[in-house]
Design a protein around this motif. Structure first.
Motif, mmCIF file in Angstrom:
data_model
loop_
_atom_site.group_PDB
_atom_site.id
_atom_site.type_symbol
_atom_site.label_atom_id
_atom_site.label_comp_id
_atom_site.label_asym_id
_atom_site.label_seq_id
_atom_site.Cartn_x
_atom_site.Cartn_y
_atom_site.Cartn_z
ATOM 1 N N LEU A 20 -8.224 -6.334 16.632
ATOM 2 C CA LEU A 20 -7.998 -7.769 16.451
ATOM 3 C C LEU A 20 -9.263 -8.401 15.897
ATOM 4 C CD1 LEU A 20 -6.094 -10.232 17.001
ATOM 5 C CD2 LEU A 20 -7.282 -10.440 19.204
ATOM 6 N N PRO A 21 -9.200 -9.029 14.720
ATOM 7 C CA PRO A 21 -10.414 -9.625 14.144
ATOM 8 C C PRO A 21 -10.888 -10.832 14.944
ATOM 9 C CG PRO A 21 -8.680 -9.372 12.491
ATOM 10 C CD PRO A 21 -8.048 -9.148 13.826
ATOM 11 N N ASP A 22 -12.192 -10.991 15.082
ATOM 12 C CA ASP A 22 -12.757 -12.179 15.717
ATOM 13 C C ASP A 22 -12.540 -13.388 14.820
ATOM 14 O OD1 ASP A 22 -13.694 -10.702 17.868
ATOM 15 O OD2 ASP A 22 -15.631 -10.288 16.911
ATOM 16 N N GLY A 23 -12.280 -14.537 15.440
ATOM 17 C CA GLY A 23 -12.166 -15.785 14.694
ATOM 18 C C GLY A 23 -10.912 -15.922 13.877
ATOM 19 N N LEU A 24 -9.894 -15.098 14.147
ATOM 20 C CA LEU A 24 -8.706 -15.083 13.293
ATOM 21 C C LEU A 24 -7.949 -16.398 13.340
ATOM 22 C CD1 LEU A 24 -6.860 -13.351 11.447
ATOM 23 C CD2 LEU A 24 -5.626 -12.662 13.503
ATOM 24 N N GLY A 25 -7.660 -16.907 14.527
ATOM 25 C CA GLY A 25 -6.843 -18.107 14.654
ATOM 26 C C GLY A 25 -7.501 -19.368 14.153
ATOM 27 N N ALA A 26 -8.826 -19.400 14.143
ATOM 28 C CA ALA A 26 -9.538 -20.593 13.695
ATOM 29 C C ALA A 26 -9.780 -20.589 12.200
ATOM 30 C CB ALA A 26 -10.873 -20.707 14.430
ATOM 31 N N GLY A 27 -9.467 -19.497 11.521
ATOM 32 C CA GLY A 27 -9.697 -19.408 10.090
ATOM 33 C C GLY A 27 -11.132 -19.110 9.728
ATOM 34 N N GLY A 28 -11.920 -18.675 10.725
ATOM 35 C CA GLY A 28 -13.334 -18.438 10.464
ATOM 36 C C GLY A 28 -13.739 -16.987 10.552
ATOM 37 N N ALA A 29 -12.780 -16.089 10.394
ATOM 38 C CA ALA A 29 -13.096 -14.666 10.485
ATOM 39 C C ALA A 29 -14.086 -14.261 9.400
ATOM 40 C CB ALA A 29 -11.818 -13.846 10.373
ATOM 41 N N GLU A 30 -15.019 -13.411 9.767
ATOM 42 C CA GLU A 30 -16.056 -12.995 8.823
ATOM 43 C C GLU A 30 -16.273 -11.486 8.936
ATOM 44 O OE1 GLU A 30 -19.428 -15.377 9.867
ATOM 45 O OE2 GLU A 30 -18.670 -17.170 8.846
ATOM 46 N N GLY A 31 -17.367 -11.008 8.376
ATOM 47 C CA GLY A 31 -17.779 -9.616 8.509
ATOM 48 C C GLY A 31 -16.884 -8.655 7.763
ATOM 49 N N ASP A 32 -16.725 -7.449 8.330
ATOM 50 C CA ASP A 32 -15.992 -6.388 7.647
ATOM 51 C C ASP A 32 -14.544 -6.772 7.395
ATOM 52 O OD1 ASP A 32 -16.095 -3.446 6.759
ATOM 53 O OD2 ASP A 32 -14.351 -3.494 8.084
ATOM 54 N N PHE A 33 -13.936 -7.502 8.321
ATOM 55 C CA PHE A 33 -12.546 -7.928 8.131
ATOM 56 C C PHE A 33 -12.415 -8.809 6.896
ATOM 57 C CE2 PHE A 33 -9.379 -11.353 9.134
ATOM 58 C CZ PHE A 33 -8.262 -10.604 8.843
ATOM 59 N N ALA A 34 -13.294 -9.800 6.745
ATOM 60 C CA ALA A 34 -13.246 -10.685 5.580
ATOM 61 C C ALA A 34 -13.557 -9.924 4.292
ATOM 62 C CB ALA A 34 -14.212 -11.842 5.759
ATOM 63 N N LEU A 35 -14.405 -8.901 4.406
ATOM 64 C CA LEU A 35 -14.689 -8.069 3.237
ATOM 65 C C LEU A 35 -13.446 -7.285 2.830
ATOM 66 C CD1 LEU A 35 -16.816 -6.904 1.241
ATOM 67 C CD2 LEU A 35 -17.302 -5.143 2.964
ATOM 68 N N THR A 36 -12.702 -6.813 3.817
ATOM 69 C CA THR A 36 -11.482 -6.052 3.535
ATOM 70 C C THR A 36 -10.368 -6.951 3.022
ATOM 71 O OG1 THR A 36 -12.077 -4.448 5.253
ATOM 72 C CG2 THR A 36 -9.779 -4.482 4.555
ATOM 73 N N ASN A 37 -10.238 -8.125 3.607
ATOM 74 C CA ASN A 37 -9.192 -9.054 3.185
ATOM 75 C C ASN A 37 -9.764 -10.454 3.000
ATOM 76 O OD1 ASN A 37 -6.943 -10.520 2.620
ATOM 77 N ND2 ASN A 37 -5.811 -9.957 4.461
ATOM 78 N N ARG A 96 -4.422 -25.101 8.038
ATOM 79 C CA ARG A 96 -5.293 -24.569 6.994
ATOM 80 C C ARG A 96 -4.448 -23.850 5.950
ATOM 81 N NH1 ARG A 96 -6.242 -18.930 8.211
ATOM 82 N NH2 ARG A 96 -5.435 -18.410 10.284
ATOM 83 N N PHE A 97 -5.079 -23.564 4.827
ATOM 84 C CA PHE A 97 -4.446 -22.819 3.753
ATOM 85 C C PHE A 97 -5.303 -21.597 3.430
ATOM 86 C CE2 PHE A 97 -3.145 -27.246 3.314
ATOM 87 C CZ PHE A 97 -1.757 -27.104 3.355
ATOM 88 N N SER A 98 -4.839 -20.754 2.529
ATOM 89 C CA SER A 98 -5.595 -19.560 2.179
ATOM 90 C C SER A 98 -6.962 -19.946 1.646
ATOM 91 C CB SER A 98 -4.849 -18.738 1.124
ATOM 92 O OG SER A 98 -3.597 -18.296 1.618
ATOM 93 N N PRO A 99 -8.017 -19.248 2.058
ATOM 94 C CA PRO A 99 -9.354 -19.589 1.569
ATOM 95 C C PRO A 99 -9.546 -19.162 0.114
ATOM 96 C CG PRO A 99 -9.444 -17.599 2.907
ATOM 97 C CD PRO A 99 -8.030 -18.119 2.997
#
Length: 262
Positions: A32-49, A256-259
């Protein structure tokens, strides 16, 4: 090479991928990615998607997002047992089922979550939106009943792509009180598909976190949890009479919308 799947148990998109991996016998880690529900996910997850939404898959140097693209990779990388039917016409048919469910049907179940979990509307507006959802789901149940016909599975005689695509959405609607009553073939299919170990595991994992959803309405009101409105979700809310829900969410900054990609 190990497989890492960025996941949320309630995401039907992620459930599709998990079911496919289990059916193929491919071991994987679900995270489960950190920060997913707030739209602030970062790190390897954000790099992947860069969209910062689940599912996302990492397999060695391969990084993929979008559930359909991930399913296609899984089918190409681990071709046995095959999940797509043999004939081009049947392959197109089950891909069509997946597309309809991923877009139009998912938006309805998502919208019911906005009403019931996130308390986006109350009173007459909530009643009206739920009534629209009920009519729409009934229409898709009619369509799916025709797609299934007399076959055991959406794929035909064998379980596969069409069934993986349908199971998370039909279960999600049933959990909201919209089981396919009055559609005997679809009802029998749902009972049958839920007995498969892969689908049963995805269902258990979803139910394990479902109780926590009762606590999230306050997080939405405070702005610490921001729901993603985009594509068919936004269309569903507007066309079903919920434009005030959208305007209120924008004013309160809890949607929110897609970043943008960076």
């Amino acid at each position: 090479m190990s497989v890492l799947l960025y996941d949320h148990p309630l995401s039907p998109f992620a459930q599709k991928v998990k079911i496919a991996l289990m059916e193929k016998g491919v071991p994987f880690e679900a995270r489960l990615p950190d920060g997913l529900g707030a739209g602030g996910a970062e790190g390897d997850f954000a790099l992947t998607n860069p969209r910062r939404e689940v599912p996302a898959l990492v397999h060695g140097d391969v990084r993929l997002f979008d559930s359909t693209i991930i399913l296609e990779y899984i089918e190409d990388r681990w071709p046995q047992p095959a999940l797509l039917p043999a004939s081009p016409a049947d392959r197109a048919r089950v891909r069509q089922i997946e597309d309809v469910l991923d877009t139009h049907f998912e938006a309805i179940v998502w919208g019911l979550g906005e009403l019931r979990w996130f308390k986006r509307a109350e009173g007459e507006l909530a009643t009206s939106l739920e009534s629209r959802a009920a009519d729409q789901i009934r229409g898709f149940h009619n369509w799916l009943e025709r797609q299934l016909g007399t076959a055991e599975w959406f794929n035909g005689k064998d379980f596969g792509w069409g069934d993986i695509a349908a199971a998370p959405y039909l279960n999600g609607a049933a959990a909201q009180g919209f089981a396919p009553k009055g559609h005997p073939a679809l009802q029998d299919w749902l009972s049958r598909v839920n007995r498969r170990p892969s689908v049963a595991r995805a269902n258990r994992e979803a139910k394990d976190v479902l109780g926590a959803m009762e606590q999230v309405a306050g997080a939405v009101r405070s702005g610490t949890f921001r729901r993603e409105y985009r594509d068919h979700r936004l269309e569903w809310m507007v066309k079903s009479g919920g434009i005030d829900v959208v305007l209120s969410g924008l004013a309160e900054d809890n949607i929110r919308f897609s970043p943008d990609f960076d």
